[in-house]
Design a protein around this motif. Structure first.
Motif, PDB file in Angstrom:
ATOM      1  N   SER A   1      -0.153   5.526  -6.137  1.00 50.29           N
ATOM      2  CA  SER A   1      -1.147   5.593  -7.207  1.00 50.29           C
ATOM      3  C   SER A   1      -2.115   6.757  -7.013  1.00 50.29           C
ATOM      4  O   SER A   1      -2.475   7.450  -7.981  1.00 50.29           O
ATOM      5  CB  SER A   1      -1.918   4.270  -7.315  1.00 50.29           C
ATOM      6  OG  SER A   1      -2.747   4.051  -6.187  1.00 50.29           O
ATOM      7  N   LYS A   2      -2.505   7.025  -5.776  1.00 43.64           N
ATOM      8  CA  LYS A   2      -3.442   8.134  -5.546  1.00 43.64           C
ATOM      9  C   LYS A   2      -2.768   9.479  -5.742  1.00 43.64           C
ATOM     10  O   LYS A   2      -3.407  10.450  -6.162  1.00 43.64           O
ATOM     11  CB  LYS A   2      -4.059   8.027  -4.147  1.00 43.64           C
ATOM     12  CG  LYS A   2      -4.824   6.734  -3.900  1.00 43.64           C
ATOM     13  CD  LYS A   2      -5.765   6.382  -5.055  1.00 43.64           C
ATOM     14  CE  LYS A   2      -6.325   4.973  -4.954  1.00 43.64           C
ATOM     15  NZ  LYS A   2      -5.384   3.909  -5.341  1.00 43.64           N
TER      16      LYS A   2
ATOM     17  N   PHE B   1      -8.124  -5.361  -0.036  1.00 46.55           N
ATOM     18  CA  PHE B   1      -8.142  -3.939   0.311  1.00 46.55           C
ATOM     19  C   PHE B   1      -7.321  -3.770   1.584  1.00 46.55           C
ATOM     20  O   PHE B   1      -7.426  -4.572   2.509  1.00 46.55           O
ATOM     21  CB  PHE B   1      -9.569  -3.439   0.558  1.00 46.55           C
ATOM     22  CG  PHE B   1     -10.466  -3.526  -0.640  1.00 46.55           C
ATOM     23  CD1 PHE B   1     -10.335  -2.635  -1.694  1.00 46.55           C
ATOM     24  CD2 PHE B   1     -11.452  -4.508  -0.716  1.00 46.55           C
ATOM     25  CE1 PHE B   1     -11.164  -2.712  -2.801  1.00 46.55           C
ATOM     26  CE2 PHE B   1     -12.281  -4.604  -1.814  1.00 46.55           C
ATOM     27  CZ  PHE B   1     -12.137  -3.695  -2.868  1.00 46.55           C
TER      28      PHE B   1
ATOM     29  N   CYS C   1       0.811  -1.221   0.000  1.00 43.26           N
ATOM     30  CA  CYS C   1       0.000   0.000   0.000  1.00 43.26           C
ATOM     31  C   CYS C   1       0.843   1.269   0.000  1.00 43.26           C
ATOM     32  O   CYS C   1       0.717   2.119  -0.874  1.00 43.26           O
ATOM     33  CB  CYS C   1      -0.956   0.005   1.180  1.00 43.26           C
ATOM     34  SG  CYS C   1      -2.019   1.461   1.231  1.00 43.26           S
TER      35      CYS C   1
ATOM     36  N   GLU D   1      -7.723   2.665 -13.154  1.00 43.85           N
ATOM     37  CA  GLU D   1      -7.178   3.846 -12.471  1.00 43.85           C
ATOM     38  C   GLU D   1      -5.939   4.365 -13.191  1.00 43.85           C
ATOM     39  O   GLU D   1      -5.818   5.571 -13.481  1.00 43.85           O
ATOM     40  CB  GLU D   1      -6.850   3.516 -11.011  1.00 43.85           C
ATOM     41  CG  GLU D   1      -8.055   3.377 -10.112  1.00 43.85           C
ATOM     42  CD  GLU D   1      -7.674   3.163  -8.652  1.00 43.85           C
ATOM     43  OE1 GLU D   1      -8.574   3.238  -7.792  1.00 43.85           O
ATOM     44  OE2 GLU D   1      -6.481   2.914  -8.365  1.00 43.85           O
TER      45      GLU D   1
ATOM     46  N   GLY E   1       1.508   0.823  -4.028  1.00 46.64           N
ATOM     47  CA  GLY E   1       0.077   0.646  -4.252  1.00 46.64           C
ATOM     48  C   GLY E   1      -0.725   1.897  -4.017  1.00 46.64           C
ATOM     49  O   GLY E   1      -0.628   2.878  -4.755  1.00 46.64           O
ATOM     50  N   CYS E   2      -1.523   1.874  -2.953  1.00 42.65           N
ATOM     51  CA  CYS E   2      -2.496   2.935  -2.689  1.00 42.65           C
ATOM     52  C   CYS E   2      -1.883   4.332  -2.699  1.00 42.65           C
ATOM     53  O   CYS E   2      -2.377   5.236  -3.388  1.00 42.65           O
ATOM     54  CB  CYS E   2      -3.155   2.714  -1.325  1.00 42.65           C
ATOM     55  SG  CYS E   2      -3.588   1.016  -0.946  1.00 42.65           S
TER      56      CYS E   2
END
Length: 573
Positions: A156-157, A422, A148, A296, A152-153
């Motif tokens: 990417s965000k 998740f 993450c 995404e 990952g999270c």
């Protein structure tokens, strides 16, 4: 505090030990219980002494406890009692480690917990287990922090947000009054900003916490099971050490799955990991897949300057309500993203800096290829079979609602299991696993698990879709509200999308919500709480929602079950 060691009869398997343990925990004076099937031993810590009659009265009739043989030797040279030998092979809670007959110290009584991994599930579990008094050894073979925060999270965000800003500078609903300007994208600077924040969060939320947690020991290396109570850890230098444990959590995460397309492995394709750290934006990008990661990153790269083509084996979001895939496909095509539905690559070749994908509809030529077809559990190399741990056909570890594997003292959580992938599910599972490893009884209820996809518009879901409800034999009553009925969307001049409520027919109880809207991720938690509270759509419609917010769309959608919202005044109650 009273401590008792008892022998147990009637147990025939490890599950029996769990039944005995669970039954004994129902006694109000019990603080902790540890039952070992192979040794037929129960260790009990209670507020006050408990009689054998009290203990046996709470057990199913096929199990019985009795006083264990004395562990004191008759002479100083005598061998340890059979009980102490059993405890020594067991490890476990309340394990005497000193000389025969000596009282163990508090440190010697501490439960030994091994955690494999340092991602969301692993860290949550290690911290909780340490808080509950266990001594934790956490093992990491690579970068601390897991998927993450590193690949990952978080990255990417950041990239998606940068792409959103670039898109707004290029085009917006207010271009008539605010002139647009084609942005200059300096990918190297964006990447430096992105990685700086990743490094900062990794240190603050992972490395720094481990450095200041005295009850958690970090061990660098790759772990595998030697048996059901021992791990072998191989360091990067090649030397090996052993870690014995009373409880173990496997939290090794997942990696990008790569489909067996002929020629693919011989090409310099990207997975999401390489895409997120790319130093340049390719002029042309093909994306194989229709997963969350695929859509995404496809939109992010398109907004940063790539011409993007998506090859979807079926349709986008084919597992969700069909309206979701239709809405996102329409939005993508409006931005110039090619979405090739029902299209698969039968071969991939790479020559002269160009990928050539062979499909049933002709060739797709591109400068870079992103493969985003899902993720597979990191369970190979753990030697799970030596500990008796079961995996499914996808090599994910099978666990129950308490995060237990088929081996009662070994747990698993996060993306390496058969749970949804998740990070917030992983962290919640890790915390509950720690509670259970230290004598508690916690479960993870995923019936109101919200999910968000950070495209634009965002996609958010919770509970049942109509199709899922029907498969469960639930009759439904549903309504779909177009965003041109939501005042916030109107004043934003952005009415693409919808909010759909799924209710149980007859009772009117809300059982599912699907939203394709700007800020859908901020809306969906209110929906999750409403479902959790077993609210009806009428009760939802009667709630107060702040005017000119996207979440007000939930209220308006609920009102459509009994009213024509087009005939209501603004902020009508």
């Amino acid at each position: 505090m009273n401590e008792q060691t008892l022998s147990v009869t009637g147990m025939t398997c490890a599950d029996c030990a769990r039944h005995v343990e669970k039954a004994l925990k129902t006694l109000t004076d019990i603080v902790a219980v540890d039952v070992a099937y192979p040794q037929s031993v129960a260790h009990i810590r209670s507020i006050q002494p408990l009689s054998l009659d009290q203990l046996n009265a709470t057990l199913p009739k096929n199990y019985r406890v009795a006083a264990a043989p004395s562990s004191h030797a008759d002479t100083p040279a005598a061998k340890p009692s059979r009980l102490n030998q059993a405890l020594d092979s067991l490890g476990g809670l309340f394990k005497p480690r000193g000389d025969v007959g000596t009282k163990p110290t508090n440190a010697e009584l501490r439960l030994r917990v091994a955690v494999i991994g340092t991602g969301g599930a692993a860290m949550a579990s290690a911290l909780k287990a340490a808080e509950l008094g266990a001594h934790v050894t956490i093992i990491e073979r690579g970068t601390i922090g897991g998927t993450c925060v590193n690949v990952g999270c978080v990255p990417s965000k950041i990239m998606i947000r940068a792409a959103h800003v670039a898109h707004l500078r290029r085009t917006s609903p207010f271009d008539d009054g605010i002139s647009s300007t084609a942005p200059v994208v300096r990918r190297d600077r964006l990447l430096a900003q992105q990685q700086g924040r990743v490094d900062e969060l990794r240190h603050a939320k992972y490395e720094g916490i481990l450095d200041t947690s005295p009850n958690i020991k970090l061990l660098r290396g790759e772990a595998r099971f030697k048996n059901a109570h021992t791990l072998v850890v191989k360091s990067t230098a090649g030397d090996e050490s052993e870690v014995s444990f009373d409880r173990c959590l496997i939290a090794t995460g997942a990696s990008a799955a790569v489909p067996p397309i002929p020629g693919l492995k011989e090409t310099p394709y990207w997975t999401s990991t390489q895409a997120l750290v790319s130093g340049a934006i390719p002029p042309r990008l093909a994306v194989i897949g229709s997963s969350v990661v695929a859509v995404e990153l496809a939109q992010a790269f398109a907004r940063l300057g790539s011409h993007v083509t998506i090859l979807a084996r079926s349709t986008l979001f084919f597992r969700e309500d069909p309206a979701i895939g239709e809405a996102i496909t329409t939005a993508f095509r409006a931005e110039g993203i090619e979405v090739l539905e029902h299209t698969q690559a039968s071969r991939v070749a790479y020559a002269n800096g160009e990928f050539v994908l062979t499909t049933g509809y002709g060739e797709v030529r591109t400068d870079q290829l992103l493969v985003a077809t899902g993720r597979t559990a990191n369970t190979r190399g753990l030697a799970l079979e030596t500990a008796g741990i079961t995996v499914n056909a996808q090599n994910a570890i099978v666990i129950d609602r308490g995060m237990r594997t088929h081996v009662s003292h070994i747990y698993a959580a996060g993306d390496c299991t058969d749970q949804p992938q998740f990070v917030y599910v992983a962290a919640a599972a890790g915390t509950r696993a720690a509670i259970n490893m230290t004598g508690g009884e916690a479960t993870l209820d995923l019936t109101t698990m919200p999910a968000v996809v950070f495209t634009e518009p965002q996609v958010a879901t919770v509970g049942y879709s109509e199709a899922e409800a029907h498969l469960k034999g639930i009759e439904t009553d549903s309504r779909t509200l177009a965003l041109d009925n939501v005042p916030r969307a109107l004043v934003n001049f952005d009415t693409h999308g919808f909010i759909k409520l799924v209710a149980e027919a007859g009772s009117g109880r809300l059982i599912g919500v699907q939203a394709v809207t700007p800020e859908a991720g901020e809306i969906i938690q209110a929906a999750a709480l409403a479902i959790r509270a077993r609210m009806t759509v009428q009760e939802l419609a009667d709630q107060l929602f702040p005017y000119l917010t996207m979440v007000e769309g939930l209220k308006l959608a609920a009102q459509t079950f009994t009213k024509d919202v087009k005939q209501l005044s603004c902020c009508a109650g």
